[in-house]
Scaffold this motif. Structure first.
Motif, PDB file in Angstrom:
ATOM      1  N   GLU A 267       0.882  -1.171   0.000  1.00  0.00           N
ATOM      2  CA  GLU A 267       0.000   0.000   0.000  1.00  0.00           C
ATOM      3  C   GLU A 267       0.917   1.218   0.000  1.00  0.00           C
ATOM      4  OE1 GLU A 267      -2.638   0.159   3.356  1.00  0.00           O
ATOM      5  OE2 GLU A 267      -3.441  -1.814   2.930  1.00  0.00           O
TER       6      GLU A 267
ATOM      7  N   GLU B  48       1.131   5.153   0.968  1.00  0.00           N
ATOM      8  CA  GLU B  48       0.595   6.373   1.577  1.00  0.00           C
ATOM      9  C   GLU B  48       1.612   7.485   1.356  1.00  0.00           C
ATOM     10  OE1 GLU B  48      -2.071   4.685   5.314  1.00  0.00           O
ATOM     11  OE2 GLU B  48      -0.037   5.325   5.737  1.00  0.00           O
TER      12      GLU B  48
ATOM     13  N   GLU C  22      -3.745   7.849  -0.295  1.00  0.00           N
ATOM     14  CA  GLU C  22      -3.280   6.464  -0.404  1.00  0.00           C
ATOM     15  C   GLU C  22      -3.771   5.832  -1.695  1.00  0.00           C
ATOM     16  OE1 GLU C  22      -3.886   3.825   2.964  1.00  0.00           O
ATOM     17  OE2 GLU C  22      -4.255   2.132   1.621  1.00  0.00           O
TER      18      GLU C  22
ATOM     19  N   GLU D 157      -6.343  10.016   2.733  1.00  0.00           N
ATOM     20  CA  GLU D 157      -6.057   9.311   3.991  1.00  0.00           C
ATOM     21  C   GLU D 157      -6.241  10.224   5.204  1.00  0.00           C
ATOM     22  OE1 GLU D 157      -5.398   7.146   6.137  1.00  0.00           O
ATOM     23  OE2 GLU D 157      -5.167   5.224   5.128  1.00  0.00           O
TER      24      GLU D 157
HETATM   25 MG    MG Z   1      -3.813   3.625   4.908  1.00  0.00          MG
END
Ligand code: MG
Ligand code: GLU
Length: 461
Positions: free
Chosen positions: A147, A149, A208, A201
């Motif tokens: 992921e 961010e 994100e 986010e």
């Molecule tokens: Mg997150």
């Protein structure tokens, strides 16, 4: 090049095909990207015309990039302490991608070799490939995705101007940045990355994006490509992106959570359909238990910056404790089954403690090394934790074997120094040069104020 490790690569045809395809896409220049031990992505660029030749001969880069620091200072180890020596950066033609937000440019991850055509022992991408091969000997493939961010804003001194101040996940934040967001989604999709989700986010200026899971080396390559694409789209919108673990002192930071699952060609996802906890097979349980056992030592790799420890705090969903649990966002390892009907394919484990200062090749390679050690020792998992570990009395945490992850880079370095698993997997040169850089950054941070540290790291990743 007879006898060298380069000799087996057979890359010429792939390089020719890549050159043709990239030329057709309007590419004129290729950025060859390597991530150093400090987690900084460094590039050397060539005209597209040279791609084929460079795939055989590489471009030069000093060995000292293995001991470069986040602020471009250079440290040393006994074997890496002088100005002499040259490694070759060899692009992987099959991983070259035209950059949608930087017209005329392509992006290529590299492997590092010496001038005799042997793998440079501190090459992170080659280390990851070695770990993938070890797992393949057990006929298992790790599939994973990071992921991403990041902080979006403008880099204006004395402080960055954030793109937003919340509310997190809100339509209020999305609306003024919907042009940016759709350009980003388009660019990632054009680059062949399967975008899964995008959202504003929680933290100041934070967004994100997540992409589909894939093989380990591909996922690490892709993580660099996603970040470069975010930088590129941001630049076109007059904005700047920072992947630093913490952008404002005291605020929730940027994570780089890794979702992983283990696959067997016949049995499918090994996290599913077994007799172990929450349905894990014995092999998957041992792998996850290996990662859990190694976490304090792994911290130096997955949270490698001095400012990583300003992020790695309880109550930030950053995974500051060595425990695992189903959908537990305060556990370092969150077990995720997904929606009924999709579980055979969707079940995965999320390692939350990671931040983007981590070199993605070293991160995934070290996770595999830890998992393999767990399998080797037949480790079992302790019972899952469903509550917030920070809320448990200290004696109860101790009784359950839950440890707070290191609170500083210095502490993480000490834990990694003791790790026979990581030393054996990385080999001495990678292990020692990596630790030398971590020690040097920790030393340089001594007595510096939080504010000053955050500022010094804000635009380095
Ligand atoms: Mg997150
Ligand atoms: N930003 C948090 C971190 O530092 C994670 C939030 C989330 O779970 O998405 O890891």
């Amino acid at each position: 090049m007879g006898g060298s490790e380069m000799a087996d690569r057979g890359t010429s045809e792939a390089a020719r095909a890549a050159t043709e395809a990239l030329a057709e896409a309007g590419v004129r220049a290729v950025a060859l990207a390597m991530v150093d031990n400090a987690g900084v992505t460094r590039v050397k660029c060539i005209p597209l015309r040279r791609l084929e030749e460079v795939t055989r001969l590489g471009v030069g880069l000093s060995y000292v990039f293995s001991v470069f620091l986040v602020d471009d200072q250079i440290t040393s180890t006994p074997s890496l302490d002088g100005p002499s020596g040259d490694m070759r950066l060899i692009p992987d033609p099959e991983a070259c991608v035209a950059l949608d937000a930087q017209p005329g440019w392509a992006w290529a991850p590299v492997d590092q070799y010496d001038q005799d055509g042997n793998v440079w022992p501190a090459c992170g991408r080659s280390f990851l490939r070695r770990m993938v091969d070890r797992l393949a000997r057990l006929e298992i493939e790790l599939r994973c995705a990071f992921e991403v961010e990041w902080f979006l804003g403008r880099r204006e001194e004395p402080d960055p101007v954030p793109s937003h101040r919340g509310p997190g996940y809100s339509a209020v934040v999305l609306t003024p940045y919907s042009g940016f967001a759709v350009d980003l989604i388009d660019a990632l999709e054009a680059e062949g990355l399967g975008v899964q989700q995008f959202h504003p986010e929680y933290s100041i200026g934070q967004f994100e994006v997540s992409v589909a899971h894939r093989d380990a080396v591909g996922a690490a390559d892709e993580n660099l490509l996603v970040r470069q694409t975010i930088r590129g789209v941001a630049a076109r919108h007059g904005l700047d992106a920072s992947f630093a673990p913490v952008v404002f002192p005291g605020a929730v930071g940027n994570g780089a959570h890794l979702h992983f699952s283990l696959w067997d060609a016949d049995r499918g996802d090994l996290l599913v359909g077994g007799a172990g906890p929450l349905g894990m097979t014995e092999q998957a349980e041992a792998f996850v238990a290996g990662v859990l056992a190694e976490l304090p030592a792994l911290s130096a790799v997955i949270c490698p910056s001095e400012v990583s420890y300003l992020r790695l705090q309880p109550h930030r969903w950053a995974g500051a404790f060595t425990c695992w649990g189903p959908e537990n966002r305060e556990a370092a390892l969150r077990f995720i089954t997904g929606m009924v009907g999709s579980r055979d394919a969707a079940t995965n484990v999320e390692l939350k403690s990671i931040d983007a200062a981590g070199n993605p090749y070293l991160v995934v390679g070290s996770v595999i090394a830890a998992g393999l050690a767990g399998m080797d020792q037949g480790l079992r998992l302790p019972p899952p934790i469903t509550e917030d570990p920070a809320g448990l009395p200290e004696e109860e945490r101790a009784a359950k074997g839950i440890e707070r992850l290191p609170a500083s880079l210095g502490e993480a370095v000490e834990r990694m120094e003791e790790s026979a698993v990581l030393r054996e997997a990385m080999g001495d040169l990678l292990f020692d040069s990596f630790l030398a850089t971590r020690r040097a950054e920790h030393e340089a941070s001594r007595d510096r104020k939080e504010e000053d540290l955050v500022r010094a790291h804000r635009w380095r990743y």
